[in-house]
Enzyme design. Structure first.
Site, short mmCIF file in Angstrom:
data_model
loop_
_atom_site.label_atom_id
_atom_site.label_comp_id
_atom_site.label_asym_id
_atom_site.label_seq_id
_atom_site.Cartn_x
_atom_site.Cartn_y
_atom_site.Cartn_z
N GLY A 1 -3.52 -2.71 -0.02
CA GLY A 1 -4.79 -2.16 0.48
C GLY A 1 -5.96 -2.46 -0.45
O GLY A 1 -7.11 -2.53 0.00
N GLU B 1 3.35 -6.18 0.30
CA GLU B 1 3.98 -5.23 1.21
C GLU B 1 5.39 -5.59 1.63
O GLU B 1 6.24 -4.73 1.81
CB GLU B 1 3.11 -5.05 2.48
N ALA C 1 -2.35 0.91 -0.95
CA ALA C 1 -2.30 2.23 -0.34
C ALA C 1 -1.35 3.07 -1.18
O ALA C 1 -0.49 2.52 -1.88
CB ALA C 1 -1.77 2.11 1.09
N GLU D 1 -7.00 -5.82 0.44
CA GLU D 1 -7.64 -5.74 1.76
C GLU D 1 -9.05 -5.16 1.65
O GLU D 1 -9.97 -5.60 2.35
CB GLU D 1 -6.76 -4.90 2.69
N1 COA Z 1 0.90 3.94 -4.68
C1 COA Z 1 1.16 5.04 -5.39
N2 COA Z 1 1.24 5.07 -6.73
C2 COA Z 1 1.02 3.90 -7.36
C3 COA Z 1 0.76 2.71 -6.70
C4 COA Z 1 0.68 2.76 -5.28
N3 COA Z 1 0.39 1.69 -4.56
N4 COA Z 1 0.61 1.71 -7.60
C5 COA Z 1 0.80 2.28 -8.81
N5 COA Z 1 1.05 3.60 -8.67
C6 COA Z 1 1.30 4.58 -9.73
C7 COA Z 1 2.72 4.44 -10.28
O1 COA Z 1 3.64 5.15 -9.46
C8 COA Z 1 2.57 5.04 -11.65
O2 COA Z 1 2.55 6.45 -11.51
P1 COA Z 1 3.45 7.36 -12.51
O3 COA Z 1 2.79 7.12 -13.88
O4 COA Z 1 3.24 8.72 -11.98
O5 COA Z 1 4.85 6.85 -12.45
C9 COA Z 1 1.12 4.63 -12.05
O6 COA Z 1 0.46 4.31 -10.85
C10 COA Z 1 1.11 3.42 -12.97
O7 COA Z 1 1.80 2.37 -12.33
P2 COA Z 1 3.02 1.55 -13.02
O8 COA Z 1 3.86 0.98 -11.92
O9 COA Z 1 3.70 2.41 -14.04
O10 COA Z 1 2.18 0.41 -13.76
P3 COA Z 1 2.70 -1.05 -14.17
O11 COA Z 1 1.65 -1.63 -15.02
O12 COA Z 1 4.10 -1.01 -14.68
O13 COA Z 1 2.75 -1.87 -12.78
C11 COA Z 1 1.90 -2.61 -10.65
C12 COA Z 1 1.56 -2.14 -12.08
C13 COA Z 1 0.56 -2.73 -9.89
C14 COA Z 1 2.61 -3.97 -10.69
C15 COA Z 1 2.80 -1.57 -9.97
O14 COA Z 1 2.21 -0.29 -10.12
C16 COA Z 1 3.03 -1.80 -8.51
O15 COA Z 1 3.81 -2.66 -8.13
N6 COA Z 1 2.35 -1.01 -7.63
C17 COA Z 1 2.52 -1.10 -6.20
C18 COA Z 1 1.82 -2.30 -5.65
C19 COA Z 1 2.06 -2.39 -4.15
O16 COA Z 1 3.16 -2.65 -3.69
N7 COA Z 1 0.99 -2.19 -3.36
C20 COA Z 1 1.06 -2.26 -1.94
C21 COA Z 1 1.21 -0.89 -1.38
S1 COA Z 1 1.33 -0.89 0.38
#
Ligand code: COA
Length: 250
Positions: A102, A125, A57, A105
């Site tokens: 999400g 989460e 999400a 999910e």
């Molecule tokens: N919500 C909003 N933005 C998200 C996102 C999310 N769930 N997941 C990634 N993004 C955005 C990042 O903020 C970043 O945006 P920016 O370039 O404006 O800073 C962009 O997507 C790229 O992500 P980034 O974190 O730089 O890539 P990465 O390769 O270093 O890491 C992940 C990848 C997936 C490990 C990392 O993005 C992450 O941990 N995301 C969240 C996962 C999560 O907790 N999901 C559950 C949500 S309830």
């Protein structure tokens, strides 16, 4: 009667296809319709870009929600994902990269999952100080069993495609460049089967889990409760500020 395979792209690659409210509304309207105008008889859901199916999400939208808003958001997501699970056409998730929160999910709501060898799965989460809110606590147990599901939910650990396959979370793993071909192959097989029989299978399989309804309601209520904590505010703030959260248990 032979229709088309409809490919639905989650299309927000700059945010790793994180599911924001616009995407939820689009999914809702897509799966609320019979889609007869496309004459489709199978749907493939995949993510745009090389990196992600959907990274969860949209955390930026979650930050600052009240408990009631969070519970209602959780119910909304659950209802949309249930519409996918209960859709009358077979739905294949072609998981091309991160399927987290999400995104995992959503993948679990599909009827069949095929993963690229580069895909990663997880319900991270708890690292944000929240619980999965779109059916993750229920469907992960249904697919891989209570023991491993509980571990993944409690640790927030990510697993790779091979491990997801070993656990039964995905049906097949392919090389990234073969992912869509493999999905099309399975779709083509189902296209030769009786359409009414396919929708009958989907309804019957779902019926097996119909008593799970209470679990979804409990998940949404708990999502709302945990979303009003200082820990969740800290978890989402830390993600946005690109730092590690400091949880106080409050
Ligand atoms: N919500 C909003 N933005 C998200 C996102 C999310 N769930 N997941 C990634 N993004 C955005 C990042 O903020 C970043 O945006 P920016 O370039 O404006 O800073 C962009 O997507 C790229 O992500 P980034 O974190 O730089 O890539 P990465 O390769 O270093 O890491 C992940 C990848 C997936 C490990 C990392 O993005 C992450 O941990 N995301 C969240 C996962 C999560 O907790 N999901 C559950 C949500 S309830």
């Amino acid at each position: 009667m032979r229709g088309e395979v409809l490919i639905l792209n989650l299309n927000r690659p700059d945010a790793l296809n994180a599911l924001n409210s616009t995407m939820f509304d689009e999914l809702d309207s897509f799966f609320s319709s019979e889609y007869k105008e496309y004459d489709a008889n199978c749907i493939i859901i995949t993510g745009k870009g090389e990196k992600a199916f959907a990274a969860g999400a949209d955390i930026k939208e979650l930050h600052g929600l009240s408990s009631a808003q969070a519970e209602s958001l959780s119910r909304k997501g659950q209802i949309i994902f249930s519409k996918i699970e209960e859709f009358h056409l077979p739905i294949i998730g072609a998981i091309n990269g991160f399927a987290l929160g999400g995104g995992c999910e959503l993948a679990m709501a599909c009827h069949i999952r095929i993963a690229s060898s580069k895909a990663k799965f997880g319900q991270p989460e708890v690292g944000l100080g929240i619980i999965p809110g779109y059916g993750g606590t229920q469907r992960l147990i249904q697919l891989i069993g209570k023991g491993k599901a509980t571990e993944l939910l409690l640790t927030g650990d990510l697993i790779n495609a091979e491990e997801a396959h070993r656990l039964g979370l995905v049906n097949y793993v392919t090389e990234p460049e073969q992912l869509m071909d493999r999905a099309m192959e399975i779709a083509a097989k189902m296209q030769t089967r009786g359409p009414l029989a396919l929708s009958g299978v989907i309804r019957s399989v779902n019926q097996y889990f119909s008593s799970a309804h209470e679990g979804y309601l409990f998940e949404a209520k708990t999502f709302g409760e945990v979303a009003s904590t200082e820990d969740f505010a800290e978890g989402t703030k830390a993600f946005i500020e690109k730092r590690k959260p400091v949880f106080q248990g409050k």
